[in-house]
Design an enzyme around this catalytic site. Structure first.
Site, short mmCIF file in Angstrom:
data_model
loop_
_atom_site.label_atom_id
_atom_site.label_comp_id
_atom_site.label_asym_id
_atom_site.label_seq_id
_atom_site.Cartn_x
_atom_site.Cartn_y
_atom_site.Cartn_z
N GLY A 15 -26.76 -30.13 18.53
CA GLY A 15 -25.90 -31.02 17.75
C GLY A 15 -24.43 -30.87 18.09
N CYS A 159 -15.48 -28.07 6.48
CA CYS A 159 -14.36 -28.24 7.43
C CYS A 159 -13.15 -28.93 6.78
CB CYS A 159 -14.81 -29.02 8.64
SG CYS A 159 -15.77 -30.49 8.23
N SER A 190 -16.07 -36.79 14.38
CA SER A 190 -16.99 -35.72 14.82
C SER A 190 -17.48 -34.91 13.63
CB SER A 190 -16.32 -34.80 15.85
OG SER A 190 -15.19 -34.17 15.27
N HIS A 254 -9.13 -32.59 11.51
CA HIS A 254 -8.99 -33.08 10.14
C HIS A 254 -7.56 -32.82 9.66
CE1 HIS A 254 -13.17 -33.78 10.09
NE2 HIS A 254 -13.59 -32.85 9.27
P1 NAP Z 1 -25.63 -32.98 14.26
O1 NAP Z 1 -24.76 -33.31 15.39
O2 NAP Z 1 -26.35 -34.09 13.57
O3 NAP Z 1 -26.72 -31.88 14.77
C1 NAP Z 1 -27.80 -31.51 13.94
C2 NAP Z 1 -28.66 -30.41 14.58
O4 NAP Z 1 -29.74 -30.12 13.68
C3 NAP Z 1 -29.31 -30.84 15.91
O5 NAP Z 1 -29.43 -29.73 16.75
C4 NAP Z 1 -30.69 -31.31 15.46
O6 NAP Z 1 -31.67 -31.22 16.49
C5 NAP Z 1 -30.99 -30.32 14.37
N1 NAP Z 1 -32.02 -30.86 13.46
C6 NAP Z 1 -32.02 -32.08 12.85
N2 NAP Z 1 -33.17 -32.24 12.14
C7 NAP Z 1 -33.88 -31.09 12.30
C8 NAP Z 1 -35.17 -30.66 11.84
N3 NAP Z 1 -35.95 -31.43 11.07
N4 NAP Z 1 -35.61 -29.43 12.20
C9 NAP Z 1 -34.83 -28.62 12.99
N5 NAP Z 1 -33.62 -29.00 13.49
C10 NAP Z 1 -33.15 -30.22 13.13
O7 NAP Z 1 -24.82 -32.23 13.09
P2 NAP Z 1 -23.46 -31.36 13.21
O8 NAP Z 1 -22.28 -32.21 12.97
O9 NAP Z 1 -23.54 -30.53 14.43
O10 NAP Z 1 -23.57 -30.44 11.92
C11 NAP Z 1 -24.39 -29.28 11.88
C12 NAP Z 1 -24.17 -28.55 10.57
O11 NAP Z 1 -22.83 -28.07 10.53
C13 NAP Z 1 -24.36 -29.42 9.33
O12 NAP Z 1 -24.98 -28.66 8.32
C14 NAP Z 1 -22.95 -29.82 8.95
O13 NAP Z 1 -22.82 -30.09 7.59
C15 NAP Z 1 -22.16 -28.57 9.35
N6 NAP Z 1 -20.76 -28.79 9.70
C16 NAP Z 1 -20.38 -29.75 10.57
C17 NAP Z 1 -19.02 -29.89 10.91
C18 NAP Z 1 -18.51 -30.92 11.88
O14 NAP Z 1 -17.29 -31.02 12.05
N7 NAP Z 1 -19.37 -31.70 12.54
C19 NAP Z 1 -18.09 -29.03 10.35
C20 NAP Z 1 -18.50 -28.03 9.46
C21 NAP Z 1 -19.85 -27.91 9.16
P3 NAP Z 1 -32.03 -32.49 17.45
O15 NAP Z 1 -30.89 -32.62 18.41
O16 NAP Z 1 -33.28 -32.05 18.10
O17 NAP Z 1 -32.18 -33.68 16.56
#
Ligand code: NAP
Length: 366
Positions: A15, A159, A190, A254
């Protein structure tokens, strides 16, 4: 470097945040990625194949990871013996993430998480190492509650609040606690992961709603500024936060416009505040942790800074940049703060948490 590094896994490695972990751990002096896991959709593919057409990082996929076979993150058994601890960057239902992170901890694999699922679990520390490194003291209590010998869960906050928490804490530590504040965030796309918000909604637009974000922005600071109690982290009563969270057409970074009112009528001058921000240092700086910024808060004087494109990568993307520091006509002072949401706000913030935990000996006997 290689042999003495601790083997680590990344859940959600494919992700938006997971990719940052993979990129930033490639040259890490203490940790080495030996295990990657994601959804069943990616499981069984090489990492390179799983992220083909959606690798978002400027640098190439690190060689040591490109050929690792992606595992199904839901099968805890697969990880046993493959890595000492896990970073969790999963995006799936909250209950499912909570249960899964607990299963890894129960299996003796500590979890350093970016997900929100365990942020409000009473005995789980929500760490910003410059602010509350002592909250790791709750881990022994957490392990006792669950009967876990080696495993545990530690999380990082949302974040959206990363840019202003260090400034607010620096003021508190200097004797100027904030009583109330109004925060208006302008959050990068993002932050919604990939593919995230449709481009048709984002281009030429501002979306004045991010599901669940205002609640997190208003509440999480109280746990971060809380203290370790007998059985749980006890929340601080202040500051009371009113948040407006907006999604804007920025890729990374942000921004938050912040107005604060100090408690007890004790108000520093603008010069005092600037000095407090500039002089602020925490335990990561004292311990010289590999991902710690030299200056956690950088103050800029240009009238048009901070800006995401120009300031998000300050000090490896780990420093918060503050500008437009001035008097507020309604509250006491106001400023604009900026932090990189997938670096300080996510993967690098998680890595800094792990560095703190390692420095405190939490990975010694795994
Ligand atoms: P993302 O791009 O949607 O990535 C999600 C990840 O989770 C991917 O590796 C996906 O695998 C995996 N996943 C989805 N469904 C799943 C399932 N059923 N079983 C196992 N793995 C699964 O999300 P992200 O933005 O990286 O965010 C990841 C986490 O960090 C979230 O909890 C989010 O709230 C937190 N976060 C994000 C940010 C940010 O700035 N983006 C900041 C702070 C915290 P596949 O690729 O195989 O689908």
């Amino acid at each position: 470097m290689g042999e003495s590094r601790i083997s680590v896994g990344v859940l959600g490695a494919t992700g938006m945040v997971g990719q940052r972990y993979i990129a930033n751990l490639a040259q890490h002096p203490w940790f080495e990625v030996t295990y990657v896991a994601a959804s069943p959709r990616s499981a069984g593919k090489t990492y390179a194949d799983a992220v083909a057409n959606r690798w978002h990082i400027g640098a190439n996929i690190p060689e040591g990871v490109a050929n690792l076979i992606v595992q199904d993150a839901n099968i805890v058994e697969n990880a046993k013996g493959k890595c000492k601890f896990m970073f969790s960057a999963l995006e799936m239902g909250k209950d499912a993430i909570k249960a899964l992170e607990e299963s890894y901890a129960a299996a003796g694999i500590p979890v350093v998480s970016n997900a929100s699922a365990n942020r409000w679990t009473d005995d789980v520390p929500m760490l910003i190492p410059e602010i509350n490194p002592d909250h790791t003291d709750i881990i022994a209590i957490q392990q006792k509650h669950h009967g876990w010998e080696k495993g545990f869960i530690a999380v990082k906050p949302n974040c959206s609040l990363q840019s202003y928490m260090a400034p607010i804490y620096a003021l508190k530590a200097a004797g100027y606690p904030v009583k109330r504040m109004i925060v208006t965030t302008m959050q990068a796309v993002s932050g919604a992961g990939y593919p995230g918000v449709p481009s048709f909604d984002m281009i030429d637009n501002v979306v004045p709603y991010i599901g669940g974000e205002e609640e997190k922005t208003e509440k999480e600071c109280l746990k971060i500024l809380g203290s370790v109690g007998k059985d749980s982290i006890e929340n601080s009563a202040f500051p009371i936060v009113s948040a407006h969270c907006n999604r804007v057409a920025v890729i990374d970074g942000h921004t938050a416009c912040v107005s604060v009112e100090f408690a007890d009528g004790k108000k520093p001058t603008i010069d005092d505040v600037e000095k407090i921000f500039t002089d602020f240092r925490g335990l990561p700086q004292e311990l010289n942790l590999p991902s710690a910024p030299v200056h956690p808060i950088i103050v800029r004087h240009e009238e048009n800074r901070p800006q995401p494109r120009r300031d998000r990568d300050a000090d490896k993307g780990m420093a918060v940049t503050v500008g437009r520091l001035r008097e507020d006509a309604v509250f006491d002072i106001k400023f604009v703060a900026l932090s990189h949401n997938t670096k300080r706000g996510a993967a690098l913030g998680g890595i800094l948490n792990a560095e703190l935990l390692k420095a405190k000996g939490f990975f010694d006997n795994l």
